[in-house]
Design a protein around this motif. Sequence first.
Motif, PDB file in Angstrom:
ATOM      1  N   ALA A   9       0.826  -1.209   0.000  1.00  0.00           N
ATOM      2  CA  ALA A   9       0.000   0.000   0.000  1.00  0.00           C
ATOM      3  C   ALA A   9       0.864   1.265   0.000  1.00  0.00           C
ATOM      4  CB  ALA A   9      -0.884  -0.017   1.241  1.00  0.00           C
ATOM      5  N   PRO A  10       0.290   2.385  -0.464  1.00  0.00           N
ATOM      6  CA  PRO A  10       1.037   3.646  -0.432  1.00  0.00           C
ATOM      7  C   PRO A  10       1.522   3.956   0.985  1.00  0.00           C
ATOM      8  CG  PRO A  10      -1.062   3.926  -1.564  1.00  0.00           C
ATOM      9  CD  PRO A  10      -1.060   2.553  -0.995  1.00  0.00           C
ATOM     10  N   VAL A  11       2.698   4.542   1.082  1.00  0.00           N
ATOM     11  CA  VAL A  11       3.285   4.868   2.390  1.00  0.00           C
ATOM     12  C   VAL A  11       3.237   6.376   2.562  1.00  0.00           C
ATOM     13  CG1 VAL A  11       5.377   4.746   3.797  1.00  0.00           C
ATOM     14  CG2 VAL A  11       4.824   2.865   2.239  1.00  0.00           C
ATOM     15  N   TYR A  12       2.645   6.825   3.651  1.00  0.00           N
ATOM     16  CA  TYR A  12       2.589   8.267   3.954  1.00  0.00           C
ATOM     17  C   TYR A  12       3.970   8.726   4.409  1.00  0.00           C
ATOM     18  CZ  TYR A  12       1.272  12.661   6.178  1.00  0.00           C
ATOM     19  OH  TYR A  12       1.190  13.990   6.530  1.00  0.00           O
ATOM     20  N   LEU A  13       4.540   9.696   3.707  1.00  0.00           N
ATOM     21  CA  LEU A  13       5.909  10.121   4.008  1.00  0.00           C
ATOM     22  C   LEU A  13       5.981  11.575   4.482  1.00  0.00           C
ATOM     23  CD1 LEU A  13       7.815   8.545   0.982  1.00  0.00           C
ATOM     24  CD2 LEU A  13       7.896   7.791   3.362  1.00  0.00           C
ATOM     25  N   ASP A  14       4.844  12.239   4.641  1.00  0.00           N
ATOM     26  CA  ASP A  14       4.863  13.684   4.891  1.00  0.00           C
ATOM     27  C   ASP A  14       4.641  14.029   6.360  1.00  0.00           C
ATOM     28  OD1 ASP A  14       5.232  16.272   4.114  1.00  0.00           O
ATOM     29  OD2 ASP A  14       3.250  16.531   3.215  1.00  0.00           O
TER      30      ASP A  14
END
Length: 307
Positions: A9-14
């Motif tokens: 799944a997409p990884v939140y990096l912000d």
Amino acid sequence: MTHPALAGAPVYLDYNATTPVDPEALEAALPYLTAHFGNPSSGHAYARAPRAALDHARRQVAELLGAEPAEVIFTGGGSEADALAVRGAALAVRAGDPGRRRVVTPATEHPAVLRSCDGLRAEGFIVTPLPVDGHGRVDPGDLRAAVREGDTALVSVAYGNSETGTIQPIAELAAVARQSGALFHTDAAQAVVKVAVDVAALGVDLLTVVGHKMYAPKGVGALYVRAGTPLRPVIPGGGQERGLRAGTENVAFAAALGQAAETARRELPGSAVRLAALRDLLQAELEARLPGRVRLNGHPDERLPAR
Ligand SMILES: Cc1ncc(COP(=O)(O)O)c(C=O)c1O
């Protein structure tokens, strides 16, 4: 083989922009949005639980910073804490010593600091920009030169930059400010929970904490104000927060911030080591997949999160 953190799944990096609210912090907030809705300043029984929650949260934030509870002022977020620190301290210092009308800060600061300085300029202050090197670091020698006239009210330098993560030599800079008789503020929004922050070791007078950068909700923050530091409120009104921040306290969010601070204290320094390893993994993967096309913007070693 791809590391599990980089698969699926997409990884939140912000996380420097904002963090999710930690379940423990949410749980700490809920009673003050429901059963214990009273105004902590009321003179009756409904004030008791909210007042105790505020006291508890203040102790929790103070413990994370190595401060006294009375040195913690809750605010409505980071921009407000920065405005209170920069504007409130500069005006208070100048009121006591009209010759101190300089504010020194790097151009790489968060707009909350820079725009507060603009406001001071319009009120007769001289705003001196501090240079930074190619990694975004301030040289204490440059600060020494900037404050040598002895006319500086306040120096404000962020602990870690919100875009590059570059860490400043805060203890050294604070010592230079102190020698010149100026107050020192650091915006530690990005540093708190990514590194252990101790106000006594740093020698700072004012330090900004931002809830939504540390798993508490948006719209709550705190300002550490060393005992005895001259400070004027920027929001006039009631006498809450020792008369330094008017407005009925956001008890629920203060409770969440307190819990987030306690959780951070429990998990440091292991959490910092884990984060630094993830950061290094991301960098290594990017460099491997995009050879020659990845450039680190910021200091290679003195950057957040620090081990
Ligand atoms: C370094 C720094 N200071 C201050 C702020 C402002 O905090 P808030 O969004 O709570 O006003 C932020 C958040 O963007 C920040 O990164």
